[in-house]
Design an enzyme around this catalytic site. Structure first.
Site, PDB file in Angstrom:
ATOM      1  N   HIS A 102      -9.873  -9.617  -0.974  1.00 38.12           N
ATOM      2  CA  HIS A 102      -8.801  -9.519  -1.970  1.00 38.12           C
ATOM      3  C   HIS A 102      -9.416 -10.038  -3.258  1.00 38.12           C
ATOM      4  O   HIS A 102      -9.659 -11.234  -3.396  1.00 38.12           O
ATOM      5  CB  HIS A 102      -7.633 -10.392  -1.492  1.00 38.12           C
ATOM      6  CG  HIS A 102      -6.589 -10.693  -2.520  1.00 38.12           C
ATOM      7  ND1 HIS A 102      -5.251 -10.433  -2.302  1.00 38.12           N
ATOM      8  CD2 HIS A 102      -6.656 -11.260  -3.751  1.00 38.12           C
ATOM      9  CE1 HIS A 102      -4.557 -10.817  -3.353  1.00 38.12           C
ATOM     10  NE2 HIS A 102      -5.382 -11.325  -4.239  1.00 38.12           N
ATOM     11  N   HIS A 138      -6.871  -3.250  -1.578  1.00 37.21           N
ATOM     12  CA  HIS A 138      -5.839  -2.912  -2.577  1.00 37.21           C
ATOM     13  C   HIS A 138      -6.289  -3.005  -4.033  1.00 37.21           C
ATOM     14  O   HIS A 138      -5.735  -3.777  -4.818  1.00 37.21           O
ATOM     15  CB  HIS A 138      -4.585  -3.757  -2.363  1.00 37.21           C
ATOM     16  CG  HIS A 138      -4.792  -5.242  -2.214  1.00 37.21           C
ATOM     17  ND1 HIS A 138      -5.668  -5.978  -2.980  1.00 37.21           N
ATOM     18  CD2 HIS A 138      -4.203  -6.140  -1.379  1.00 37.21           C
ATOM     19  CE1 HIS A 138      -5.613  -7.248  -2.630  1.00 37.21           C
ATOM     20  NE2 HIS A 138      -4.725  -7.377  -1.665  1.00 37.21           N
ATOM     21  N   HIS A 189      -4.850  -2.853   6.642  1.00 41.90           N
ATOM     22  CA  HIS A 189      -4.351  -4.015   5.896  1.00 41.90           C
ATOM     23  C   HIS A 189      -2.861  -4.213   6.141  1.00 41.90           C
ATOM     24  O   HIS A 189      -2.020  -3.664   5.432  1.00 41.90           O
ATOM     25  CB  HIS A 189      -4.614  -3.797   4.402  1.00 41.90           C
ATOM     26  CG  HIS A 189      -4.448  -5.011   3.560  1.00 41.90           C
ATOM     27  ND1 HIS A 189      -5.110  -5.194   2.377  1.00 41.90           N
ATOM     28  CD2 HIS A 189      -3.696  -6.130   3.716  1.00 41.90           C
ATOM     29  CE1 HIS A 189      -4.769  -6.356   1.840  1.00 41.90           C
ATOM     30  NE2 HIS A 189      -3.894  -6.941   2.652  1.00 41.90           N
ATOM     31  N   ASP A 231      -0.901  -2.693   2.916  1.00 42.75           N
ATOM     32  CA  ASP A 231      -0.677  -4.110   2.603  1.00 42.75           C
ATOM     33  C   ASP A 231       0.754  -4.494   2.970  1.00 42.75           C
ATOM     34  O   ASP A 231       1.450  -5.172   2.206  1.00 42.75           O
ATOM     35  CB  ASP A 231      -0.971  -4.419   1.140  1.00 42.75           C
ATOM     36  CG  ASP A 231      -1.018  -5.926   0.835  1.00 42.75           C
ATOM     37  OD1 ASP A 231      -1.026  -6.728   1.810  1.00 42.75           O
ATOM     38  OD2 ASP A 231      -1.032  -6.296  -0.348  1.00 42.75           O
ATOM     39  N   ARG A 256       2.476 -11.546  10.586  1.00 43.77           N
ATOM     40  CA  ARG A 256       3.117 -12.872  10.448  1.00 43.77           C
ATOM     41  C   ARG A 256       3.114 -13.731  11.707  1.00 43.77           C
ATOM     42  O   ARG A 256       3.486 -14.906  11.638  1.00 43.77           O
ATOM     43  CB  ARG A 256       4.557 -12.733   9.951  1.00 43.77           C
ATOM     44  CG  ARG A 256       4.734 -11.935   8.665  1.00 43.77           C
ATOM     45  CD  ARG A 256       3.916 -12.475   7.528  1.00 43.77           C
ATOM     46  NE  ARG A 256       4.287 -11.872   6.242  1.00 43.77           N
ATOM     47  CZ  ARG A 256       3.540 -11.915   5.153  1.00 43.77           C
ATOM     48  NH1 ARG A 256       2.368 -12.557   5.181  1.00 43.77           N
ATOM     49  NH2 ARG A 256       3.943 -11.358   4.031  1.00 43.77           N
TER      50      ARG A 256
END
Length: 428
Positions: free
Chosen positions: A179, A232, A60, A305, A64
């Site tokens: 998520h 997460h 995870h 994350d 970008r």
């Protein structure tokens, strides 16, 4: 070039733990054992008193690129990864354009090849544009190199769409990553809902926003038989439901992040935007539940994350600043903190960073088995250091751990038989 790593404590969870040498030839693990002979011309790395581990696998991260290169690029993200001991990372599809097609997937893979550092494996979007309406071409994503599917920060609210996604994912042997957040319950929130959010006058995100979606996703996994990976998780309720689901045989894995087993919502006091993340930091009761879940195997994986943001973005008012922190370069030390506290054994900790995440996505990584790719991290478990974001390889500096004194540093990282990172003596 051949490499022999001499005399380290090798920890290959479920396979080998002990003092041994590791021989690397032609990019593969050739042998693991005591006092191996050194081939002519081989490089010798002395690892006495150090840990020799499979390269870490992070399921995870957010690199970008394409679209938000001012925050992070595949090059800078990969540099951060190998500095943290991560040799394989799986990048989420919330780029611009969204990774919902073959062209974006192939672009990411090519940029990773040019970077020549970590193995960067794309995660494809569940729906086109991650809009939650129409399924992406899941088969094409699989064939072009995606290792899982997820809409990540924009969870699929439509349960029928999610059911169909799971059915298609099963057909293509892909794991569905979610998520877990009910966007209606969480709407407008920016921290955990509770006493502190009330005191600070900040809109809250209730634990129920996560719990409701965990329950839905587990039900759909049970219905479809699809492999489900919960990203997460942060609440006691989530941990409890995953534990119960595993007992019933539902094919679910779950990950926790270092910030969720280390920090609480108390850090938000002072409107510290480096403490703003999603899911938000929760209560100490939740932290304890996440630690218990890691200890008993309910939570299989530790993931970062890693979510880089530019400095000016985090300098906005708390309600306006983006969610997320960077994590690749601090994850090992924070995980070893659980070992220091007796929450995990060292073998459990290594497993949650290596073989367990690899198994969750069906990756042939996270092991030092003979014939496996020679992805290795050499670690000084005892070395103490201070978290200084100015020294990060990541382009971004958004971490709540500034100034923390931590223990455990990656000294050398090897990917595919090539040394791609060595900690300098200046840094140490």
């Amino acid at each position: 070039m051949s490499i022999v790593i001499k005399g380290g404590r090798v920890i290959d969870p479920g396979r080998f733990v002990g003092i041994a040498d590791v021989l690397i030839e032609d990019g593969k693990i050739a042998a693991v054992g005591p006092q191996l002979s050194v081939p002519v011309g081989a490089r010798t790395i002395h690892a006495e008193g150090k840990l020799v581990l499979p390269g870490f696998v992070d399921l995870h991260v957010h690199f970008r690129e394409p679209g938000f290169e001012y925050k992070e690029t595949i090059q800078s993200g990969s540099a951060a990864a190998v500095a943290g001991g991560f040799t394989t990372v799986c990048c989420m599809p919330n780029t611009s354009p969204v990774n919902d097609n073959q062209a974006v997937t192939e672009f990411i893979l090519e940029r990773a090849r040019l970077a020549g550092l970590a193995n960067v494996l794309p995660i494809g979007a569940i729906t086109k544009g991650s809009e939650g309406k129409e399924l992406a071409e899941i088969g094409d994503l699989r064939r072009s190199g995606c290792v899982a599917i997820s809409d990540d920060g924009k969870p699929v609210m439509n349960s029928l769409v999610m059911r169909r996604a799971m059915e298609y994912a099963s057909a293509f042997d892909l794991t569905v990553v979610d998520h877990c957040e009910d966007l209606h319950l969480a709407e407008g929130g920016c921290m955990n809902e509770g006493l502190i959010s009330t005191e600070l006058g900040l809109p809250g995100i209730p634990a129920a926003a996560e719990d409701v979606m965990v329950a839905r996703n587990l039900s759909l996994s049970e219905l479809t038989g699809a492999r489900l990976h919960l990203a997460h998780i942060s609440t006691a309720g989530s941990a409890r439901m995953v534990r119960e689901a595993k007992a019933r045989g539902i094919p679910v894995t779950a990950e926790a992040c270092p910030h969720h087993f280390t920090l609480t919502e108390e850090l938000v006091r002072g409107y510290n935007t480096h403490a703003k993340m999603n899911p938000p930091l929760r209560t100490w009761t939740d932290v304890q539940a996440i630690r218990d879940g890691l200890r008993d195997g309910t939570i299989d994986v530790i993931a970062t994350d890693h979510a880089p943001h530019a400095t000016q973005e985090k300098q906005q008012d708390f309600t306006e600043a983006p969610f997320g922190i960077v994590g690749l370069e601090t994850a090992l030390a924070l995980t070893l903190g659980l070992v220091e506290e007796g929450v995990l054994s060292i073998e459990q900790a290594v497993q949650k960073l290596t073989s367990a995440p690899a198994a969750a996505f069906g990756l042939k990584k996270g092991t030092l088995a003979v014939g496996a790719d020679a992805d290795v991290a050499i670690v000084d478990q005892q070395e103490q250091w201070e978290v200084d974001p100015s020294k990060f390889r990541s382009k971004s500096r958004n971490t709540p751990f500034v100034g923390w004194k931590v223990k455990g540093r990656v000294l050398t990282t090897i990917v595919g038989g090539r040394v791609v990172f060595e900690a300098s003596r200046v840094e140490r």
